[in-house]
Design a protein around this motif. Structure first.
Motif, PDB file in Angstrom:
ATOM      1  N   THR A   1      -7.681  28.311 -50.560  1.00 57.42           N
ATOM      2  CA  THR A   1      -7.987  28.092 -51.973  1.00 57.42           C
ATOM      3  C   THR A   1      -9.372  28.656 -52.291  1.00 57.42           C
TER       4      THR A   1
ATOM      5  N   GLY B   1      -2.648  25.170 -50.327  1.00 57.07           N
ATOM      6  CA  GLY B   1      -3.013  26.200 -51.290  1.00 57.07           C
ATOM      7  C   GLY B   1      -3.391  25.660 -52.649  1.00 57.07           C
ATOM      8  N   GLU B   2      -3.618  24.333 -52.744  1.00 59.78           N
ATOM      9  CA  GLU B   2      -3.994  23.726 -54.021  1.00 59.78           C
ATOM     10  C   GLU B   2      -5.059  22.673 -53.781  1.00 59.78           C
TER      11      GLU B   2
ATOM     12  N   GLU C   1       2.685  27.460 -59.513  1.00 60.96           N
ATOM     13  CA  GLU C   1       3.598  27.337 -58.375  1.00 60.96           C
ATOM     14  C   GLU C   1       3.711  28.625 -57.570  1.00 60.96           C
TER      15      GLU C   1
ATOM     16  N   GLU D   1       0.551  29.248 -55.581  1.00 58.81           N
ATOM     17  CA  GLU D   1       0.487  28.397 -54.402  1.00 58.81           C
ATOM     18  C   GLU D   1       1.387  28.950 -53.292  1.00 58.81           C
TER      19      GLU D   1
ATOM     20  N   ARG E   1      -0.192  31.948 -51.635  1.00 58.22           N
ATOM     21  CA  ARG E   1      -1.305  31.614 -50.750  1.00 58.22           C
ATOM     22  C   ARG E   1      -0.829  31.037 -49.416  1.00 58.22           C
TER      23      ARG E   1
ATOM     24  N   THR F   1       1.204  20.101 -49.520  1.00 61.09           N
ATOM     25  CA  THR F   1       1.676  20.502 -50.848  1.00 61.09           C
ATOM     26  C   THR F   1       2.355  19.343 -51.546  1.00 61.09           C
TER      27      THR F   1
END
Length: 268
Positions: free
Chosen positions: A7, A42-43, A54, A57, A60, A79
């Motif tokens: 991130t 990824g968030e 979405e 994410e 990533r 996630t």
């Protein structure tokens, strides 16, 4: 469990491993330093964070999961989205770590049930943008344990076997420092729910407040690793299944010492 944030905006290391090749190298290093699992997310879920798209994410996370699995690393995926979890499982992830415990996406529980992987159910009261307003408790330990019990029962009722569940008291999520410290002191009450416990307090605000200087200013996140290692030793002593940390080597050493002390007590 080593933290791998893919991130640009995570609270302690956002942007450091945003590039896929850098993330892969760091993930391999985390495993070499003693991480049994590398948790790829990824968030950002820091307080106040906005949700990522979405597809972004997915972009990533999935290539990093696939690349680490190819390197022989055991990978979990961090996630709240069923679609990301499903793709990560297909890429080789062996555990889904959902900070919402399946509440953020109704499709998550069916995906986990079909995937046959363990699932982390964390105590969660809402998304990052307003979770600080939800940090209201009369009895933080009793309420967190009751809410976790209810969520575990719901997840089991929706099709995930109880023996595949790990629970997490959700340090830092809709909690003030005193709440987090109280939960750490009462991990035995969380363990009494009968499932393995994940403790994820690495570098978090409550540690910063404990370490704050005379003027009340907390040290930056990257200067909280010694405190995190202390937390890891305390969690291990209280029987935690795993600790989720940024600096793996220090916490791996702390856990080893805690285990040896416990073993020595049994031999004495």
């Amino acid at each position: 469990m080593g933290v791998l944030n893919v991130t640009p905006d995570s609270f302690s290391d956002g942007g450091h491993w945003f590039d896929t090749s850098a993330a892969l190298k760091h993930g391999v290093n985390l495993a070499a330093e003693g991480a049994d699992l590398v948790d790829v997310g990824g968030e950002s879920t820091r307080p106040g964070a906005s949700r990522v798209d979405e597809q972004e994410e997915m972009r990533r996370v999935v290539p990093v999961v696939r690349g680490l699995v190819a390197e022989g690393v055991l990978v979990s995926v961090d996630t709240m989205r069923a679609s990301v979890a499903e793709q990560a499982i297909d890429a080789g992830a062996v555990l889904v770590n959902d900070v919402s415990g399946g509440l953020a996406d109704p499709a998550m529980i069916p995906v986990v049930a079909a995937g046959g992987v363990p699932f982390v159910v964390m105590h969660w009261r809402g998304f990052s943008h307003d979770m600080n307003t939800r940090a209201v408790y009369g009895d933080v330990v009793g309420e967190v344990v009751a809410e976790l019990r209810a969520r575990v029962d719901a997840v089991v009722g929706a099709g995930v076997p109880r023996e595949r569940l790990v629970i997490d008291p959700g340090l830092g999520f809709a909690k003030e420092a005193r709440h987090d410290l109280g939960l750490v002191a009462a991990l035995g009450d969380v363990r009494a729910l009968g499932r393995p416990v994940l403790v994820a307090g690495s570098r978090k605000r409550f540690l910063g407040q404990v370490l704050a200087g005379p003027d009340g200013t907390p040290p930056p996140a990257h200067e909280r690793d010694a405190a995190t290692a202390a937390l890891s030793a305390i969690a291990a002593h209280q029987g935690a299944w795993a600790v989720r940390v940024h600096d793996v080597r220090a916490s791996a050493d702390a856990v080893r010492v805690a285990r040896e002390v416990a073993a020595a007590g049994g031999r004495a």
